[in-house]
Motif scaffolding. Structure first.
Motif, PDB file in Angstrom:
ATOM      1  N   THR A  95       0.837  -1.204   0.000  1.00  0.00           N
ATOM      2  CA  THR A  95       0.000   0.000   0.000  1.00  0.00           C
ATOM      3  C   THR A  95       0.867   1.247   0.000  1.00  0.00           C
ATOM      4  N   HIS A  96       1.847   1.290   0.881  1.00  0.00           N
ATOM      5  CA  HIS A  96       2.714   2.471   0.960  1.00  0.00           C
ATOM      6  C   HIS A  96       3.599   2.605  -0.273  1.00  0.00           C
ATOM      7  N   MET A  97       4.061   1.488  -0.807  1.00  0.00           N
ATOM      8  CA  MET A  97       4.922   1.573  -1.988  1.00  0.00           C
ATOM      9  C   MET A  97       4.113   2.005  -3.208  1.00  0.00           C
ATOM     10  N   ARG A  98       2.907   1.504  -3.345  1.00  0.00           N
ATOM     11  CA  ARG A  98       2.061   1.942  -4.464  1.00  0.00           C
ATOM     12  C   ARG A  98       1.770   3.438  -4.376  1.00  0.00           C
ATOM     13  N   GLU A  99       1.482   3.916  -3.169  1.00  0.00           N
ATOM     14  CA  GLU A  99       1.240   5.347  -2.972  1.00  0.00           C
ATOM     15  C   GLU A  99       2.486   6.158  -3.294  1.00  0.00           C
ATOM     16  N   ALA A 100       3.642   5.650  -2.913  1.00  0.00           N
ATOM     17  CA  ALA A 100       4.895   6.354  -3.186  1.00  0.00           C
ATOM     18  C   ALA A 100       5.154   6.441  -4.686  1.00  0.00           C
ATOM     19  N   VAL A 101       4.939   5.353  -5.400  1.00  0.00           N
ATOM     20  CA  VAL A 101       5.128   5.357  -6.852  1.00  0.00           C
ATOM     21  C   VAL A 101       4.123   6.298  -7.501  1.00  0.00           C
ATOM     22  N   ALA A 102       2.889   6.286  -7.026  1.00  0.00           N
ATOM     23  CA  ALA A 102       1.857   7.160  -7.595  1.00  0.00           C
ATOM     24  C   ALA A 102       2.146   8.639  -7.340  1.00  0.00           C
ATOM     25  N   SER A 103       2.978   8.938  -6.361  1.00  0.00           N
ATOM     26  CA  SER A 103       3.237  10.334  -5.991  1.00  0.00           C
ATOM     27  C   SER A 103       4.230  11.033  -6.917  1.00  0.00           C
ATOM     28  N   VAL A 104       4.855  10.290  -7.812  1.00  0.00           N
ATOM     29  CA  VAL A 104       5.814  10.897  -8.740  1.00  0.00           C
ATOM     30  C   VAL A 104       5.342  10.693 -10.181  1.00  0.00           C
ATOM     31  N   GLU A 105       5.694  11.635 -11.027  1.00  0.00           N
ATOM     32  CA  GLU A 105       5.348  11.509 -12.439  1.00  0.00           C
ATOM     33  C   GLU A 105       6.344  10.569 -13.102  1.00  0.00           C
ATOM     34  N   LEU A 106       5.797   9.543 -13.746  1.00  0.00           N
ATOM     35  CA  LEU A 106       6.631   8.543 -14.409  1.00  0.00           C
ATOM     36  C   LEU A 106       6.009   8.162 -15.739  1.00  0.00           C
ATOM     37  N   PRO A 107       6.836   7.802 -16.707  1.00  0.00           N
ATOM     38  CA  PRO A 107       6.268   7.211 -17.922  1.00  0.00           C
ATOM     39  C   PRO A 107       5.523   5.928 -17.535  1.00  0.00           C
ATOM     40  N   GLU A 108       4.445   5.641 -18.218  1.00  0.00           N
ATOM     41  CA  GLU A 108       3.608   4.496 -17.847  1.00  0.00           C
ATOM     42  C   GLU A 108       4.391   3.182 -17.814  1.00  0.00           C
ATOM     43  N   GLN A 109       5.290   2.968 -18.770  1.00  0.00           N
ATOM     44  CA  GLN A 109       6.032   1.701 -18.778  1.00  0.00           C
ATOM     45  C   GLN A 109       6.973   1.600 -17.576  1.00  0.00           C
ATOM     46  N   VAL A 110       7.476   2.722 -17.091  1.00  0.00           N
ATOM     47  CA  VAL A 110       8.332   2.724 -15.901  1.00  0.00           C
ATOM     48  C   VAL A 110       7.485   2.437 -14.669  1.00  0.00           C
ATOM     49  N   ARG A 111       6.345   3.115 -14.569  1.00  0.00           N
ATOM     50  CA  ARG A 111       5.430   2.882 -13.437  1.00  0.00           C
ATOM     51  C   ARG A 111       5.042   1.398 -13.366  1.00  0.00           C
ATOM     52  N   ALA A 112       4.687   0.834 -14.505  1.00  0.00           N
ATOM     53  CA  ALA A 112       4.278  -0.576 -14.547  1.00  0.00           C
ATOM     54  C   ALA A 112       5.425  -1.490 -14.121  1.00  0.00           C
ATOM     55  N   ALA A 113       6.634  -1.200 -14.575  1.00  0.00           N
ATOM     56  CA  ALA A 113       7.785  -2.029 -14.207  1.00  0.00           C
ATOM     57  C   ALA A 113       8.060  -1.963 -12.714  1.00  0.00           C
ATOM     58  N   LEU A 114       8.002  -0.763 -12.147  1.00  0.00           N
ATOM     59  CA  LEU A 114       8.227  -0.616 -10.712  1.00  0.00           C
ATOM     60  C   LEU A 114       7.175  -1.378  -9.914  1.00  0.00           C
ATOM     61  N   LEU A 115       5.916  -1.182 -10.262  1.00  0.00           N
ATOM     62  CA  LEU A 115       4.840  -1.839  -9.516  1.00  0.00           C
ATOM     63  C   LEU A 115       4.902  -3.349  -9.633  1.00  0.00           C
ATOM     64  N   GLU A 116       5.235  -3.840 -10.816  1.00  0.00           N
ATOM     65  CA  GLU A 116       5.374  -5.293 -10.994  1.00  0.00           C
ATOM     66  C   GLU A 116       6.498  -5.835 -10.116  1.00  0.00           C
ATOM     67  N   TYR A 117       7.617  -5.141 -10.087  1.00  0.00           N
ATOM     68  CA  TYR A 117       8.731  -5.574  -9.247  1.00  0.00           C
ATOM     69  C   TYR A 117       8.348  -5.548  -7.769  1.00  0.00           C
ATOM     70  N   PHE A 118       7.735  -4.459  -7.315  1.00  0.00           N
ATOM     71  CA  PHE A 118       7.392  -4.350  -5.899  1.00  0.00           C
ATOM     72  C   PHE A 118       6.391  -5.420  -5.487  1.00  0.00           C
ATOM     73  N   GLU A 119       5.465  -5.733  -6.353  1.00  0.00           N
ATOM     74  CA  GLU A 119       4.499  -6.807  -6.068  1.00  0.00           C
ATOM     75  C   GLU A 119       5.231  -8.137  -5.881  1.00  0.00           C
ATOM     76  N   SER A 120       6.104  -8.437  -6.809  1.00  0.00           N
ATOM     77  CA  SER A 120       6.867  -9.684  -6.750  1.00  0.00           C
ATOM     78  C   SER A 120       7.773  -9.724  -5.521  1.00  0.00           C
ATOM     79  N   ALA A 121       8.482  -8.636  -5.260  1.00  0.00           N
ATOM     80  CA  ALA A 121       9.395  -8.588  -4.119  1.00  0.00           C
ATOM     81  C   ALA A 121       8.643  -8.723  -2.801  1.00  0.00           C
TER      82      ALA A 121
END
Length: 128
Positions: A95-121
């Motif tokens: 929850t906190h990591m998703r909120e942190a990622v959402a708080s910064v402007e990122l290209p969609e493919q970067v956002r998706a890669a980060l979220l996929e990694y954090f989910e897996s980790a």
């Protein structure tokens, strides 16, 4: 670097972006009744934990290797083993990591890669 593929680190905006993500994440952790007890009580050590995450993410996503230079191999499972991490802790962390990622402007493919990694980790760190 002509012709070289950009790293996620570069596409995300470099050190500044990862610093902002980690700052936002740790602000959430500091107030979270599920997660805060898992982190150092001492504020200086708590800040060190944040810096470790920041350096790890920078390195993992293709930035400077400061993490390994300072701390050696990440050994994430081993470093997290002393802490009871079950579904409740995993979900709070995500929850906190998703909120942190959402708080910064990122290209969609970067956002998706980060979220996929954090989910897996987050799932990989579970030990309860």
């Amino acid at each position: 670097m002509r012709g070289a593929a950009a790293t996620v680190y570069e596409l995300a905006g470099g050190e500044e972006t990862f610093t902002r993500i980690v700052e936002r994440f740790y602000a959430g952790v500091a107030q979270d009744p599920v997660l805060r007890p898992l982190y150092p009580k001492d504020e200086q050590q708590f800040a060190s934990s944040a810096d470790h995450l920041r350096l790890f993410l920078i390195q993992y996503w293709g930035g400077p290797t400061w993490y390994s230079e300072q701390r050696g191999h990440p050994r994430l499972r081993m470093r997290h083993m002393p802490f009871a991490i079950g579904p409740r802790e995993r979900d709070a962390w995500l929850t906190h990591m998703r909120e942190a990622v959402a708080s910064v402007e990122l290209p969609e493919q970067v956002r998706a890669a980060l979220l996929e990694y954090f989910e897996s980790a987050a799932h990989a760190m579970m030990n309860r």
